[in-house]
Structure formats: C-alpha cells, structure tokens
Design a protein around this motif. Structure first.
Motif, PDB file in Angstrom:
ATOM      1  N   LEU A 154       0.942  -1.295  -0.086  1.00 53.26           N
ATOM      2  CA  LEU A 154       0.092  -0.081   0.242  1.00 53.26           C
ATOM      3  C   LEU A 154       0.728   1.361   0.164  1.00 53.26           C
ATOM      4  CD1 LEU A 154      -2.796  -1.093   2.663  1.00 53.26           C
ATOM      5  CD2 LEU A 154      -2.852  -0.979   0.236  1.00 53.26           C
ATOM      6  N   ALA A 155       1.770   1.290   0.908  1.00 53.20           N
ATOM      7  CA  ALA A 155       2.779   2.278   0.830  1.00 53.20           C
ATOM      8  C   ALA A 155       3.539   2.574  -0.270  1.00 53.20           C
ATOM      9  CB  ALA A 155       3.708   2.133   2.033  1.00 53.20           C
ATOM     10  N   GLY A 156       4.077   1.520  -1.097  1.00 53.88           N
ATOM     11  CA  GLY A 156       4.512   1.262  -2.294  1.00 53.88           C
ATOM     12  C   GLY A 156       3.784   1.887  -3.506  1.00 53.88           C
ATOM     13  N   ILE A 157       2.544   1.696  -3.340  1.00 53.70           N
ATOM     14  CA  ILE A 157       1.441   2.409  -4.455  1.00 53.70           C
ATOM     15  C   ILE A 157       1.709   3.934  -4.282  1.00 53.70           C
ATOM     16  CG2 ILE A 157      -0.872   2.672  -5.378  1.00 53.70           C
ATOM     17  CD1 ILE A 157      -1.194  -0.364  -4.630  1.00 53.70           C
ATOM     18  N   SER A 158       1.441   4.211  -2.877  1.00 57.88           N
ATOM     19  CA  SER A 158       1.598   5.671  -2.559  1.00 57.88           C
ATOM     20  C   SER A 158       2.627   6.461  -3.160  1.00 57.88           C
ATOM     21  CB  SER A 158       1.189   5.843  -1.486  1.00 57.88           C
ATOM     22  OG  SER A 158      -0.092   5.462  -0.885  1.00 57.88           O
ATOM     23  N   THR A 159       3.891   5.916  -2.739  1.00 56.83           N
ATOM     24  CA  THR A 159       5.181   6.527  -3.066  1.00 56.83           C
ATOM     25  C   THR A 159       5.150   6.240  -4.720  1.00 56.83           C
ATOM     26  OG1 THR A 159       6.110   5.336  -1.076  1.00 56.83           O
ATOM     27  CG2 THR A 159       7.627   6.162  -2.815  1.00 56.83           C
ATOM     28  N   ALA A 160       4.857   5.451  -5.416  1.00 58.63           N
ATOM     29  CA  ALA A 160       4.972   5.062  -6.647  1.00 58.63           C
ATOM     30  C   ALA A 160       4.318   6.232  -7.571  1.00 58.63           C
ATOM     31  CB  ALA A 160       4.723   3.802  -7.387  1.00 58.63           C
ATOM     32  N   PRO A 166       5.756   4.031 -12.394  1.00 61.89           N
ATOM     33  CA  PRO A 166       4.969   2.972 -12.977  1.00 61.89           C
ATOM     34  C   PRO A 166       5.266   1.599 -12.498  1.00 61.89           C
ATOM     35  CG  PRO A 166       5.940   3.988 -14.785  1.00 61.89           C
ATOM     36  CD  PRO A 166       6.272   4.826 -13.619  1.00 61.89           C
ATOM     37  N   ARG A 167       6.585   1.173 -12.646  1.00 60.46           N
ATOM     38  CA  ARG A 167       7.033  -0.203 -12.404  1.00 60.46           C
ATOM     39  C   ARG A 167       6.868  -0.667 -10.923  1.00 60.46           C
ATOM     40  NH1 ARG A 167      13.034  -1.278 -14.556  1.00 60.46           N
ATOM     41  NH2 ARG A 167      12.228  -3.093 -13.779  1.00 60.46           N
ATOM     42  N   LEU A 168       7.183   0.525 -10.104  1.00 60.92           N
ATOM     43  CA  LEU A 168       6.782   0.288  -8.665  1.00 60.92           C
ATOM     44  C   LEU A 168       5.205   0.218  -8.557  1.00 60.92           C
ATOM     45  CD1 LEU A 168       7.618  -0.273  -5.565  1.00 60.92           C
ATOM     46  CD2 LEU A 168       7.770   2.360  -5.475  1.00 60.92           C
ATOM     47  N   VAL A 169       4.430   0.768  -9.100  1.00 58.78           N
ATOM     48  CA  VAL A 169       3.029   0.698  -9.031  1.00 58.78           C
ATOM     49  C   VAL A 169       2.551  -0.624  -9.302  1.00 58.78           C
ATOM     50  CG1 VAL A 169       0.688   1.420  -9.768  1.00 58.78           C
ATOM     51  CG2 VAL A 169       2.363   3.005  -9.432  1.00 58.78           C
ATOM     52  N   GLY A 170       3.086  -1.280 -10.563  1.00 57.69           N
ATOM     53  CA  GLY A 170       2.447  -2.590 -11.019  1.00 57.69           C
ATOM     54  C   GLY A 170       3.343  -3.555  -9.791  1.00 57.69           C
ATOM     55  N   ARG A 171       4.503  -3.237  -9.534  1.00 59.98           N
ATOM     56  CA  ARG A 171       5.025  -4.419  -8.318  1.00 59.98           C
ATOM     57  C   ARG A 171       4.026  -4.602  -7.233  1.00 59.98           C
ATOM     58  NH1 ARG A 171      10.576  -6.102  -7.883  1.00 59.98           N
ATOM     59  NH2 ARG A 171      10.984  -6.761  -5.775  1.00 59.98           N
ATOM     60  N   SER A 172       3.654  -3.078  -6.589  1.00 59.57           N
ATOM     61  CA  SER A 172       2.916  -3.281  -5.543  1.00 59.57           C
ATOM     62  C   SER A 172       1.669  -3.757  -5.784  1.00 59.57           C
ATOM     63  CB  SER A 172       2.736  -1.655  -5.072  1.00 59.57           C
ATOM     64  OG  SER A 172       4.069  -1.125  -4.826  1.00 59.57           O
ATOM     65  N   LEU A 173       1.085  -3.568  -6.950  1.00 60.07           N
ATOM     66  CA  LEU A 173      -0.453  -4.020  -7.159  1.00 60.07           C
ATOM     67  C   LEU A 173      -0.294  -5.681  -7.352  1.00 60.07           C
ATOM     68  CD1 LEU A 173      -1.870  -1.665  -9.834  1.00 60.07           C
ATOM     69  CD2 LEU A 173      -2.565  -2.143  -7.374  1.00 60.07           C
TER      70      LEU A 173
END
Length: 324
Positions: A154-160, A166-173
């Motif tokens: 969840l923190a990864g999505i916010s940070t990304a 976008p790569r961190l968003v995908g990884r976090s999702l």
C-alpha cells in the motif's frame, strides 16, 4: 545525521569531493585513496544532515555515481561533534520533516515483493483472523492485524504515484492483489479443514458476534479510520517511527475482512462475503488515498520550507551597502 560511503573512480574523486564540500550541511569529509577494489578507485566518507541528504543524493546520482561507482547511506543514531552540530544548524529545514525519497522508494520496493515469505505471512495472518472471527475473539483479530504485511505494498503504491514510478505501482499491485488472493484461497481451504475436524461450523459464522461483526459491516467510519491510519503509517515510514507503524497495523481491518470473506465463502454465506470484500476495499482505498496525499503535502511543505530558509540565508549573507 546520515553517513555516506561512496566508491568513486580516482579520476572522478575531485568532482565528487567538490560537490560534498560546497553542499550545506556536510561534515567529516574523508578520502581513502586507492582503497576500493570493486570497482577500482577511492572511498569517500562524509556525514550530512538529514535535511540536506535527499538533495545531495540526487546530485550524486546526476553525476552518475550510482552507475560508475556506488552510494551507500546509513542512518546515524548518535553523533558527538561540534562540526556535525554546525552542519545541522546550517542545513535548511528540520531533519524530522525531511523525506529521503530514495530511501522511501527502496524500502517500499523491498516491502512490495511478491515472495513466498510475504504470502506466508499474509496467509498466516488471514488464518489467525479466521479463527478470531469464528470464535468472536478480538485478541486474535488484533494479533492477526499485527502479523499482516500488507502495508508495504500500500505504501509502495502511494510512493510510486507521487514519484511517478509506474514499475513500482505494478510491482505493488501484484504483491497486494496476488497476496490477498493467495491468502484468501488458502484460508478457504483452512476453513474446510477446520470444519472437517469439527472446530468450525456454520453456527459460528451465522451467530451473533458482537466483538467481530464490524469486519463485514462497512460504513463511512471504516473509511475514516483507514484514512487516518494511512496518514500515520506514511508519516512513520518517512520518519522511521516503527512503533507508530505497528499501531497502524492493528487499527485497520484489512486482514480480518479478507479472513471473514474467505470463511463466509466456504460456508456459502455470500452476503457476509460481499460485506467483507467491501470492507476490505474501503480500507485499502482509504490507506492508499491518505498515503498519497500525505506524501504530496510533505513534498510541497518541504520545498516551501527549503525555499524560504534559503532566501533567509541569502539575505543574511548579502553584503550591506557601503556607507558614505
């Protein structure tokens, strides 16, 4: 204070040390020539005030040091030095308000990895919560929430989102969705097994549960709690307050809602399952929204603070007009 250990090729050492010397907030610069072997070069050591660290790291990366050398940053719990005190006073802003974006991205990247260990923690937490909802035991619910590792993605999505990564968003999702899907599927099997052994039965899921019924009855208060917890959790990450993060973990019903959905599905109570999923989504959405807004506000406030303090420093150092 932060401690920097830099591996620098010998022909770039002067360039790096010049940057460190002219950066406000640095102290204790040391150069160990010819010590590094992989890559071959020099080792440069330096301490820097936390409030000046993010900008300095960004400048080092603009020089390409992370490509042709290495940048290692460590937090220093105690530094007894008059030079360090002067460096912290000279650096604009307050260290407690500073956000090290590189550190935050790295931490959330590590916590957003879809791995066997991550799934194991989330599955065990969901199974513990399943026992809690079936026994109407609030203590088990709290324990399950503390075990769950879902705040990392969840923190990864916010940070990304804030850093436009976008790569961190995908990884976090992937970690978030895949982790909950796997944990809930395993919990369904766990519920069937417990039913086969006579430890779970239909009356437990259908009966009155005054202590745990809230996990499948979402309302606006659920979203408010998740939103506030998201703010606190994000602040705990940016300021390295792990104790606050534990408090966040036991205040939001993500894992218990997932557990109740899994158990309700195993007994074909689709009404409870739907309510639990709604509770889960409301909590996840509230945390992500709060985390993103918190990081945006921190970023804006920090830029404003640094701009004002730099203007103040320039005004103090500006030579006065000669008098006649």
């Amino acid at each position: 204070m932060l401690h920097l250990r830099l591996l620098v090729p010998a022909d770039r050492t002067d360039e790096v040390t010049d940057l460190l010397e002219r950066t406000v907030g640095t102290a204790h610069l040391a150069v160990l020539p010819g010590v590094a072997r992989d890559p071959v070069g020099d080792i440069v050591l330096c301490d820097v005030a936390r409030e000046a660290g993010d900008e300095l790291i960004a400048e080092l990366r603009r020089l390409g040091l992370d490509d042709f050398g290495a940048i290692t940053v460590e937090n220093m719990d105690l530094t007894l030095s008059a030079r360090a005190d002067r460096a912290e006073e000279a650096a604009p802003g307050e260290g407690s308000d500073a956000v090290l974006w590189e550190e935050l991205v790295e931490a959330t990247h590590d916590d957003s990895t879809f791995s066997a260990t991550y799934v194991a923690f989330l599955a065990v937490a969901t199974m513990l919560a399943a026992c809690g909802v079936m026994l109407d035991n609030a203590i088990l619910i709290v324990g399950a929430m503390a075990v769950g590792p879902e705040f990392g993605p969840l923190a990864g999505i916010s940070t990304a989102l804030v850093q436009r990564a976008p790569r961190l968003v995908g990884r976090s999702l992937i970690a978030l969705i895949g982790g909950f899907a796997a944990a809930m599927l395993l919990t369904v099997g766990f519920a069937w097994l417990m039913d086969a052994f006579g430890l779970f039965d239909m009356s437990m899921i259908e009966g009155k549960r005054p202590n745990t019924a809230f996990v499948w009855q979402p309302d606006w208060m659920s979203f408010v709690v998740a939103f506030l917890a998201g703010i606190a959790g994000t602040l705990s990450l940016t300021s390295a307050k792990s104790g606050a993060l534990i408090g966040v973990a036991i205040s939001v019903t993500t894992v218990p809602a997932a557990a109740n959905a899994a158990v309700a599905f195993s007994y074909r109570d689709y009404g409870q399952m739907t309510g639990s999923v709604q509770q889960l989504l409301a909590n996840l959405g509230g945390i992500v929204l709060a985390g993103t807004l918190t990081l945006l506000v921190q970023k804006a406030l920090w830029r404003t603070t640094r701009r004002h303090q730099r203007a103040h420093q320039r005004a103090r150092t500006k030579p006065s007009a000669p008098t006649r």
